[in-house]
Design an enzyme around this catalytic site. Sequence first.
Site, PDB file in Angstrom:
ATOM      1  N   ARG A  27       8.297   4.849   1.635  1.00 30.49           N
ATOM      2  CA  ARG A  27       9.029   5.436   2.773  1.00 30.49           C
ATOM      3  C   ARG A  27       9.491   6.867   2.489  1.00 30.49           C
ATOM      4  NH1 ARG A  27      10.702  -0.228   3.636  1.00 30.49           N
ATOM      5  NH2 ARG A  27       9.918  -0.822   5.692  1.00 30.49           N
TER       6      ARG A  27
ATOM      7  N   GLY B 246       0.815  -1.214   0.000  1.00 30.48           N
ATOM      8  CA  GLY B 246       0.000   0.000   0.000  1.00 30.48           C
ATOM      9  C   GLY B 246       0.844   1.258   0.000  1.00 30.48           C
TER      10      GLY B 246
ATOM     11  N   VAL C 145      10.980   2.986 -10.994  1.00 28.38           N
ATOM     12  CA  VAL C 145      10.361   4.278 -11.330  1.00 28.38           C
ATOM     13  C   VAL C 145      10.939   5.322 -10.372  1.00 28.38           C
ATOM     14  CG1 VAL C 145       8.200   5.573 -11.450  1.00 28.38           C
ATOM     15  CG2 VAL C 145       8.267   3.172 -12.183  1.00 28.38           C
TER      16      VAL C 145
ATOM     17  N   ASP D 133      13.493  -3.450  -5.437  1.00 31.48           N
ATOM     18  CA  ASP D 133      13.870  -4.378  -4.365  1.00 31.48           C
ATOM     19  C   ASP D 133      14.577  -5.569  -5.009  1.00 31.48           C
ATOM     20  OD1 ASP D 133      12.386  -3.190  -1.879  1.00 31.48           O
ATOM     21  OD2 ASP D 133      10.994  -3.075  -3.544  1.00 31.48           O
TER      22      ASP D 133
ATOM     23  N   GLY E  33       5.549   3.882  -8.812  1.00 32.63           N
ATOM     24  CA  GLY E  33       6.290   2.620  -8.947  1.00 32.63           C
ATOM     25  C   GLY E  33       5.334   1.437  -8.923  1.00 32.63           C
ATOM     26  N   HIS E  34       4.427   1.452  -7.952  1.00 34.50           N
ATOM     27  CA  HIS E  34       3.422   0.374  -7.875  1.00 34.50           C
ATOM     28  C   HIS E  34       2.542   0.376  -9.127  1.00 34.50           C
ATOM     29  CE1 HIS E  34       3.959   1.272  -3.398  1.00 34.50           C
ATOM     30  NE2 HIS E  34       4.303   0.000  -3.491  1.00 34.50           N
TER      31      HIS E  34
ATOM     32  N   GLY F 172       9.135  -5.312  -8.462  1.00 30.52           N
ATOM     33  CA  GLY F 172       9.956  -4.189  -8.893  1.00 30.52           C
ATOM     34  C   GLY F 172      11.439  -4.472  -8.738  1.00 30.52           C
TER      35      GLY F 172
ATOM     36  N   SER G 283       9.334   5.445  -3.417  1.00 26.34           N
ATOM     37  CA  SER G 283       9.185   4.497  -2.315  1.00 26.34           C
ATOM     38  C   SER G 283       8.113   5.019  -1.371  1.00 26.34           C
ATOM     39  CB  SER G 283      10.512   4.377  -1.544  1.00 26.34           C
ATOM     40  OG  SER G 283      10.305   3.764  -0.295  1.00 26.34           O
TER      41      SER G 283
END
Length: 282
Positions: free
Chosen positions: A184, A28, A173, A147, A33-34, A144, A182
């Site tokens: 984070r 979530g 991305v 990671d 990127g997701h 991705g 990210s």
Amino acid sequence: MRVTRTRAGLEAELEQLSGTRALVMTMGALHDGHLALVERARELAEHVVVTIYVNPLQFGPGEDFAAYPRQLEADLALLEPFGDIVVWAPDDSEMYPEPPLVRIDPGPVGGVLEGATRPGHFAGVLQVVHKVLNLVRPDVALFGQKDAQQLALIRTMVRDLDMGVQIVAVPIVREDSGLARSSRNAYLGAEERQWAGALAGALLAGVEHAADGPDAALRAARAHLDRAVAGSGGLVRVDYLVLVDPETFMPLQRGIRAGLLVVAAWVGGTRLIDNQLVSFRN
Ligand code: AMP
């Protein structure tokens, strides 16, 4: 878009689907990127299942499990434009009806770099990935390159346990500044965000010196990051910056054509990772 929070709901949705299915697993706090993974998933299969779940097993004591951003409504709004996808957002009791006794050992790659700093992290990742692959039974699952070590371990698990799902990597991305997207990044204050660009900057410096060989590439990347460490007055702290074999994550053997430059650093209280494949002449 069909959203369900239970196992039974997921199973009911899957029963409606005929044709190939692609899986995108996320924790979530979705960003571009997701969404790139979801976009690619739609190209590769007739149906797409996206999971949203912050997996407690992959967080160590003292890590940011409690603080990790949870924003299901905003995430669903970002997924809405994808139309006819299934979203599964289970809670802990749906994901782990029983505390898991049988555990997956990630093997040697699970103990280096991310695995060295975050003991148990990859065992937790592989546990949840294995479970969700079993529950969703996709033809293809997308992860991705951000990671990279996780991706390599998932590929190894699928191969070693004959799991019969195709694993597809999606390129990193980045923001305009080069900073890898990210969830984070949301922790970063304005000044920290500026310094966070040093990770991608170091990787770029490595690429720019690739023609001079692996040692020069690593030296250039280190010099870039060291400048940020010094210039930021301790705000940037390096965990590791190394050049490794892209498959084994072990130190690069002499004469190899390409290496993965991997970096992990804290910027303030936020730990960030990034990586870049670097090709050498020989
Ligand atoms: P996470 O929600 O952080 O667990 O990430 C879910 C999936 O999205 C993983 O396969 C990540 O590697 C991937 N991902 C996260 N950030 C990026 C990014 N900036 N570019 C490409 N993939 C990403």
